[in-house]
Structures are given as C-alpha cells and as structure tokens.
Design an enzyme around this catalytic site. Structure first.
Site, PDB file in Angstrom:
ATOM      1  N   CYS A  91    -106.852  -9.699 -37.565  1.00  0.00           N
ATOM      2  CA  CYS A  91    -107.145  -8.279 -36.955  1.00  0.00           C
ATOM      3  C   CYS A  91    -106.269  -7.501 -37.753  1.00  0.00           C
ATOM      4  O   CYS A  91    -105.975  -7.551 -39.041  1.00  0.00           O
ATOM      5  CB  CYS A  91    -106.440  -8.626 -35.545  1.00  0.00           C
ATOM      6  SG  CYS A  91    -104.706  -8.991 -35.456  1.00  0.00           S
ATOM      7  N   ALA A  92    -105.814  -6.220 -37.166  1.00  0.00           N
ATOM      8  CA  ALA A  92    -105.227  -5.161 -38.048  1.00  0.00           C
ATOM      9  C   ALA A  92    -103.718  -5.489 -38.345  1.00  0.00           C
ATOM     10  O   ALA A  92    -103.447  -5.202 -39.457  1.00  0.00           O
ATOM     11  CB  ALA A  92    -105.151  -3.930 -36.940  1.00  0.00           C
TER      12      ALA A  92
END
Length: 176
Positions: A67-68
């Site tokens: 994810c980020a």
C-alpha cells in the site's frame, strides 16, 4: 511468528524475494485511483475493501502486500490470516519505501489524485467553507472544528474516515 502477524520485509528483501521466486505475486491493496497513478510493475490491484470477496486469489503461493506506507497492507494481511491464508508478507513502508529504495514504478500521468491529496483538498475546502459561512451564521464555525477533530482522530488512530468516504467516489472506483 505469532498467528495474525505478517512478516514485514524491507524493499531490498522484497526485491530479492521476487527475483528468487517466479511465483511471488505483488498485490497492491490501495484504491484503484492510487494504483492507476503509480504501481510496482506486474502488480495487481485488490483494494483492501475487496479482500473478503477475492480470497481465492490469495490461496496459492507467496504474496507481497503493498500500500502507500504499509498500514493497509498490514490490515489486508490480518484479514487474510483470519481467513486461514498465511502466505503473505507486507512491504514495510509500502510503495513510498519501494520508491525511496529506487524500486521501479509504473506511473500514469492522467490518473486521479492520490487519496492523501484528495483528503487534504476535501478537508481544507470544508474548513474554508465553514469559516466563510460562519461570518454570516456564527454556529457554522463548528464545521471547521469538526474537521479538525476528525483529522486529529485520524492521526491518533491511523485511520481515515474521509478517505473511506472518498474511496467510494466514482473516480476512485475505476480500475486503471
């Protein structure tokens, strides 16, 4: 390693894992808009909100969850573990760490803004509107207070209700 806790690997370790095993799959659990904007080459997008409906895609072989920054990937790993699927590892620091390590990213210039940027725009706009409207009707100043409280809670809990709402918008539901 205790149950329900994914192994967190640094970008260097993930690169080594991918290079040494052709069956490793990289699954990006960010929103479709974030994935469309930038992604690790050959990764697939399964937003964390869709994990339960797509469990079959995780039942074979090792999976690197991305994810980020690592929070949603850890959440996805917990969901998979709760479903009895313990074949995943989490990219520590997420795609940000991957890029900082010099990892290759595919980018699409015309993709929607990243979720964090959308949240900043929405929060800032609501605060500004609340402030301006409060000049005409004083109780509307609480709109800004409510947004400020929400941002504070978001930081303390490492969750974001506004991001969850924005993820339902049509431009964030398109797969890129």
């Amino acid at each position: 390693m205790p149950a329900n806790y994914a192994q967190h690997l640094h970008a260097v370790q993930v690169v080594q894992m991918i290079e040494s095993n052709d069956s490793v799959r990289v699954v990006d659990v960010r929103s479709p808009a974030e994935f469309a904007h930038s992604r690790i080459p050959n990764s697939i997008n399964v937003p964390v909100s869709q994990i339960h409906g797509r469990l079959g895609e995780f039942s074979t072989g090792p999976v690197v969850l991305v994810c980020a920054a690592g929070t949603r990937a850890a959440e996805a790993s917990r969901l998979l573990s709760a479903a009895g699927i313990d074949t995943s590892v989490v990219l520590q620091g997420g795609i940000d760490a991957w890029a900082a390590h010099g990892g290759e990213l595919e980018r699409t210039a015309s993709a929607p803004w990243a979720m964090e940027r959308q949240v900043r725009l929405a929060a800032g706009t609501l605060v500004l509107i609340g402030l301006l409207l409060s000049l005409a009707y004083d109780p509307l100043k609480w709109i800004a207070g409510f947004i400020g409280a929400g941002l504070t809670f978001s930081a303390l809990s490492n969750t974001c209700g506004m991001a969850r709402v924005l993820s339902l918008m049509p431009w964030n539901r398109r797969c890129g």
